[in-house]
Write a protein that holds these residues in place. Structure first.
Motif, mmCIF file in Angstrom:
data_model
loop_
_atom_site.group_PDB
_atom_site.id
_atom_site.type_symbol
_atom_site.label_atom_id
_atom_site.label_comp_id
_atom_site.label_asym_id
_atom_site.label_seq_id
_atom_site.Cartn_x
_atom_site.Cartn_y
_atom_site.Cartn_z
ATOM 1 N N UNK A 292 -1.958 4.268 5.048
ATOM 2 C CA UNK A 292 -3.068 3.659 4.312
ATOM 3 C C UNK A 292 -3.211 2.185 4.684
ATOM 4 N N UNK A 293 -2.092 1.495 4.858
ATOM 5 C CA UNK A 293 -2.141 0.087 5.232
ATOM 6 C C UNK A 293 -2.780 -0.085 6.606
ATOM 7 N N UNK A 294 -2.439 0.814 7.539
ATOM 8 C CA UNK A 294 -3.052 0.751 8.867
ATOM 9 C C UNK A 294 -4.551 1.002 8.774
ATOM 10 N N UNK A 295 -4.952 2.005 7.985
ATOM 11 C CA UNK A 295 -6.367 2.326 7.841
ATOM 12 C C UNK A 295 -7.139 1.128 7.317
ATOM 13 N N UNK A 296 -6.637 0.488 6.257
ATOM 14 C CA UNK A 296 -7.339 -0.646 5.680
ATOM 15 C C UNK A 296 -7.365 -1.836 6.646
ATOM 16 N N UNK A 297 -6.295 -1.988 7.418
ATOM 17 C CA UNK A 297 -6.276 -3.059 8.414
ATOM 18 C C UNK A 297 -7.341 -2.827 9.482
ATOM 19 N N UNK A 298 -7.482 -1.578 9.937
ATOM 20 C CA UNK A 298 -8.510 -1.251 10.928
ATOM 21 C C UNK A 298 -9.911 -1.523 10.383
ATOM 22 N N UNK A 299 -10.145 -1.144 9.118
ATOM 23 C CA UNK A 299 -11.455 -1.360 8.505
ATOM 24 C C UNK A 299 -11.767 -2.848 8.430
ATOM 25 N N UNK A 300 -10.803 -3.622 7.962
ATOM 26 C CA UNK A 300 -11.036 -5.068 7.834
ATOM 27 C C UNK A 300 -11.230 -5.732 9.194
#
Length: 413
Positions: free
Chosen positions: A110-118
């Protein structure tokens, strides 16, 4: 299959035309004129769950033996990158991670996903970022990590606090886990939603009342309360359980309305109840015919351009989606919404709002004049299903109760 319409630019191609001819071309059937683009939201689909529920018709698949988290996250990033030319320069106001059961995702995933989005998208500073969660997957430390990664709202699939009904619905959690999940949400998040259903198999009025009483005792900022329906291609559609009849279901609906009102909740959408100022901003964007980019297996998008509005669908099966993304193909189907369909699509969404909408929103979001649906508005008003004046169009209480009949009046043959 819906025909694929390639989208490369936000304006139609008009070859060798002077300005006057071009202006007239934009007014021909099939062309719309949007003065401004609507707000944009992001939907991210996570397609796996522990167990497929017998009533569920969402694109979800049992994660037998685990799921390929890293490969799927790779595909999501590639999907988002491929969509950037369609939304370039537009800010994201809300994000919703749905499923399936997104709370199966690891904290690191989840942390990777949110980092990619940001990294790839400009987010509004006050963006609402919601993730769906199943009570059977709640772990305190994991959800603290979700919060630290940027999730600021949970949507918890409780469905019922009654052990008998949870078993009948095929849920993987029990009534104690449902209560514990809400307690963890209270301790970890300032904002969360509880999903519950009524008119469940063999449910009595007393049991439905107890479910609502229990939910309200937790004082959730938001409640989504859905009537159980037998959706096509589900187990319940093939083997229907015994459920409350229409009269009892209507009594349950009236009970819900009275109980939520007494507790200070606003019934702002046909199935949604919120404390003041706690409406689901992501869902409001849907209901106000806003735009949304959907990435992930089976995700849908609605994207507006100055002179057209398109819908897209990603490949549905997770394996096919990841394979297609690896080959650089995100979209399985794409179609432009025709002028004749825009009125129905707009009203299909906005009529779910109990307070209605301002008339000028129709032109802002469709590029059409209100006269395009004048006949249907008159018919709905004559039947007592709709109220309107120069400042407001909204369903009456009768229109809310018979919403399908009201919406169908705007369907063009």
């Amino acid at each position: 299959m819906i025909p694929i319409i390639p989208v490369r630019d936000s304006r139609p191609v008009i070859a060798r035309a002077d300005a006057a001819t071009a202006a007239n071309a934009y007014l021909k059937p099939g062309i719309i004129n949007l003065s401004a683009l609507p707000p944009l939201a992001l939907y991210i689909h996570f397609p796996w769950c522990v167990k497929k529920c017998p009533y569920c018709d969402f694109n979800s698949h049992e994660a037998q033996g685990g799921f390929p988290e890293e490969e799927y996250l790779d595909a999501l990033r590639a999907d988002l990158e491929s969509a950037l030319p369609l939304i370039w320069g537009r800010k994201i106001y809300t994000i919703f991670i749905g499923g399936g059961t997104p709370s199966l995702m690891s904290a690191a995933g989840l942390d990777r996903l949110m980092s990619d989005v940001r990294t790839l998208l400009p987010l509004d500073g006050a963006a609402e970022i919601t993730m769906e969660a199943n009570p059977g997957t709640f772990e305190v430390e994991k959800f603290r990590s979700y919060r630290a990664s940027g999730i600021n709202r949970l949507s918890i699939g409780i469905q019922s606090f009654n052990a008998q009904h949870l078993r009948a619905l095929g849920r993987i959690h029990n009534d104690d886990e449902a209560r514990r999940a809400v307690e963890i949400a209270h301790a970890t998040f300032d904002n969360f939603n509880l999903d519950l259903m009524y008119a469940l198999p063999s449910q009595t009025m007393a049991q439905a009342t107890e479910d609502i009483r229990t939910a309200l005792a937790f004082a959730p900022p938001h409640l989504s309360l859905y009537h159980l329906t037998m959706e096509p291609n589900t187990y319940f559609a093939k083997f229907p359980p015994s459920v409350p009849d229409d009269d009892l279901s209507a009594e349950m609906q009236d009970m819900i309305s009275d109980a939520t009102t007494a507790a200070g909740y606003q019934h702002y959408e046909i199935s949604a109840y919120a404390q003041p100022g706690r409406q689901a901003r992501h869902n409001l964007n849907y209901w106000q015919f806003g735009d949304y980019l959907g990435i992930g297996a089976g995700a849908h998008s609605k994207l507006s351009f100055p002179h057209r509005i398109v819908r897209q669908a990603r490949f549905k099966q997770p394996k096919a989606y990841m394979q297609q993304m690896a080959a650089g193909h995100a979209i399985e189907e794409e179609v432009e919404i025709g002028r004749s369909d825009l009125g129905f699509e707009f009203m299909l969404n906005t009529l779910r709002l109990t307070a209605g909408f301002e008339p000028n929103l129709f032109s802002e979001r469709t590029g059409l004049g209100l006269n395009a649906i004048e006949a249907a508005l008159n018919a709905a008003e004559a039947k007592g299903l709709l109220y309107r004046d120069h400042k407001l169009i909204r369903p009456t209480l009768l229109g809310q109760r018979f919403l399908n009949d009201l919406q169908q009046l705007f369907l063009v043959d």
